[in-house]
Enzyme design. Structure first.
Site, PDB file in Angstrom:
ATOM      1  CB  SER A  69      -0.923   0.013   1.231  1.00 30.34           C
ATOM      2  OG  SER A  69      -1.761  -1.109   1.203  1.00 30.34           O
TER       3      SER A  69
HETATM    4  C1  LIG Z   1      -3.543  -4.007  -0.436  1.00 36.55           C
HETATM    5  S1  LIG Z   1      -3.000  -5.633  -0.279  1.00 36.55           S
HETATM    6  C2  LIG Z   1      -2.303  -5.692   1.342  1.00 36.55           C
HETATM    7  C3  LIG Z   1      -1.220  -4.692   1.588  1.00 36.55           C
HETATM    8  C4  LIG Z   1      -0.286  -5.039   2.699  1.00 36.55           C
HETATM    9  N1  LIG Z   1      -0.907  -5.201   3.994  1.00 36.55           N
HETATM   10  C5  LIG Z   1       0.905  -4.118   2.799  1.00 36.55           C
HETATM   11  O1  LIG Z   1       1.818  -4.470   3.572  1.00 36.55           O
HETATM   12  O2  LIG Z   1       0.976  -3.073   2.139  1.00 36.55           O
HETATM   13  C6  LIG Z   1      -4.512  -6.501  -0.046  1.00 36.55           C
HETATM   14  C7  LIG Z   1      -4.362  -7.995   0.225  1.00 36.55           C
HETATM   15  O3  LIG Z   1      -5.574  -8.458   0.788  1.00 36.55           O
HETATM   16  C8  LIG Z   1      -5.689  -9.818   0.429  1.00 36.55           C
HETATM   17  N2  LIG Z   1      -7.075 -10.261   0.675  1.00 36.55           N
HETATM   18  C9  LIG Z   1      -8.181 -10.037  -0.099  1.00 36.55           C
HETATM   19  N3  LIG Z   1      -9.263 -10.628   0.467  1.00 36.55           N
HETATM   20  C10 LIG Z   1      -8.828 -11.217   1.610  1.00 36.55           C
HETATM   21  C11 LIG Z   1      -9.474 -11.962   2.628  1.00 36.55           C
HETATM   22  N4  LIG Z   1     -10.780 -12.246   2.578  1.00 36.55           N
HETATM   23  N5  LIG Z   1      -8.732 -12.403   3.670  1.00 36.55           N
HETATM   24  C12 LIG Z   1      -7.394 -12.150   3.736  1.00 36.55           C
HETATM   25  N6  LIG Z   1      -6.731 -11.448   2.791  1.00 36.55           N
HETATM   26  C13 LIG Z   1      -7.435 -10.976   1.750  1.00 36.55           C
HETATM   27  C14 LIG Z   1      -5.250  -9.854  -1.026  1.00 36.55           C
HETATM   28  O4  LIG Z   1      -4.854 -11.159  -1.403  1.00 36.55           O
HETATM   29  C15 LIG Z   1      -4.113  -8.829  -1.006  1.00 36.55           C
HETATM   30  O5  LIG Z   1      -2.871  -9.483  -0.887  1.00 36.55           O
END
Ligand SMILES: C[S@@+](CC[C@H](N)C(=O)[O-])C[C@H]1O[C@@H](n2cnc3c(N)ncnc32)[C@H](O)[C@@H]1O
Length: 401
Positions: free
Chosen positions: A72
């Site tokens: 992010s």
């Molecule tokens: C914006 S990224 C995360 C950014 C991260 N936390 C960082 O360090 O910048 C969003 C993540 O959420 C995950 N995601 C989407 N739906 C999810 C769910 N139901 N449970 C867990 N993770 C999920 C996606 O696979 C993706 O890797």
């Protein structure tokens, strides 16, 4: 050696920028940002790109280019860490794993705390585990799981913090269940076509927000997702984002939109520097029923299909065969001032536009100076009954005042 010096310098410059824009406020968040080697969590791109990037860096794409994971944006990591009000020794759950935010969390809770990061996608958890190990953050626990499900790893008295880093459309039962009594839940939530990262704490049996940040995110996947509901008024150029279970007759609204336009003006003025529109949008979502967002492309605006609608869209109301949406115009003789109004279409377009302008007048008199609207979140299965306009989600009920 040269690379080390270079990345330290790049990181220091990024921290300076985040301090200058007010994204980093506290010494603890600043220290975490100075410590975490952000570039190691996006090795696919150059360190310069990582530290200069104003927004997210995408790390996984599917279906011919749709991004599903990212590191992010630095300003958003910072705003969310500030909103989380972390302290040493806390037990934190992160939902959505990129590695970088988990490392920042680990810095903030220290060796006496714990960070568990879950992601639904095994490619992402493998990657996060590897990058966290390479950077020495081996004490972050990384699990593959749908973050909307209860986690067996949760402390018996709940998490001190739950930080969701993917765009949720609901507050699943598991978050209510597994958030500790003094816990904070930080979550980018979509409701009524709006997207806000909210920080919630417990007040009795429901949660109340005390922080709101305008932010987009990558959409959540898995069991708790509610697909967005969109009415195409003019192909993909002008759309009405309905969301939730709000009835809308697509065909009748399309017909209404091409009928004569009626304008109503409220006499309520804003200046650009007040930054009040994001708050007004959220407040209206708790007042107007039904309520959604009219969105238009630049080309549609240039062709005169819509009145003045900002890039983030305009609050809208509709009924069976008519609709109205908010608009702005330059206040006569006052270059920095804009007057709020509404544009209606369809047989009841004028009446709906008047309803919107009456609500704007009420906002001006009652809520304009009271700060961020308060979002309350109730468990759908809970005994407590919310009052007023209720935004129904599969597992939660929201009210906004
Ligand atoms: C914006 S990224 C995360 C950014 C991260 N936390 C960082 O360090 O910048 C969003 C993540 O959420 C995950 N995601 C989407 N739906 C999810 C769910 N139901 N449970 C867990 N993770 C999920 C996606 O696979 C993706 O890797």
């Amino acid at each position: 050696m040269t690379t080390e010096i270079n990345t330290d310098h790049l990181r220091a410059r990024m921290v300076q920028r985040l301090l200058a824009r007010g994204a980093i406020v506290s010494p603890a968040v600043e220290a975490a940002f100075r410590a975490v080697p952000r570039h190691c969590f996006a090795p696919e791109v150059s360190p310069e790109e990582v530290y200069e990037a104003p927004e997210a860096i995408f790390t996984k794409h599917v279906d011919g280019g749709r991004a599903v994971s990212s590191v992010s944006a630095p300003w958003l990591h910072a705003r969310m860490l500030e909103a989380a009000e972390l302290d040493v020794g806390m037990r934190v759950l992160e939902i959505g794993s990129g590695g970088c935010n988990a490392a920042l969390l680990a810095e903030m809770v220290g060796p006496g705390g714990s960070v568990t990061s879950v992601d639904i996608d095994p490619d992402i958890t493998d990657r996060a585990r590897r990058l966290l190990a390479e950077t020495g953050y081996t004490r972050v626990e990384v699990c593959t799981s749908d973050g909307a499900q209860p986690l067996a790893e949760a402390p018996p008295d709940g998490w001190d913090r739950i930080i969701v880093t993917t765009w949720a459309t609901d507050l699943p039962e598991a978050w209510f269940e597994q958030l500790g009594a003094s816990g904070r839940l930080v979550v980018p939530l979509r409701f009524r076509g709006l997207s806000r990262t909210l920080a919630f704490t417990w007040h009795g049996k429901h949660l109340r927000s005390d922080t709101s940040v305008v932010s987009g995110f990558l959409a959540m996947q898995g069991i708790s997702v509610q697909a967005p509901r969109v009415v195409r008024l003019v192909d993909a150029e002008v759309r009405l984002v309905v969301d939730e279970e709000q009835p809308a007759d697509d065909q009748a609204l399309r017909k209404a939109f091409v009928s004569t336009r009626r304008e109503r003006w409220s006499g309520v003025e804003l200046t650009g520097s007040e930054g009040l529109l994001p708050r007004l949008d959220v407040w209206l979502a708790g007042e107007v029923v039904p309520y959604g967002r009219l969105r238009a492309t630049q080309a549609a605006a240039e062709r005169g299909l819509v009145g003045w609608v900002l890039g983030s869209g305009a609050g809208a109301v509709w009924n069976g065969d008519s609709l109205a949406y908010l608009t702005l115009r330059q206040a006569p003789g006052k270059p920095e001032h804009f007057e709020l109004g509404a544009i209606g279409h369809g047989p009841a377009g004028d009446e709906l536009a008047s309803r919107l302008t009456d609500t704007l007048v009420r906002w001006d008199a009652t809520a304009r100076r009271t700060g961020e609207p308060l979002v309350r979140a109730y468990r759908r299965r809970g005994a407590e009954q919310p009052e007023g306009v209720v935004i129904e989600k599969p597992s939660a009920r929201l009210t906004i005042t």
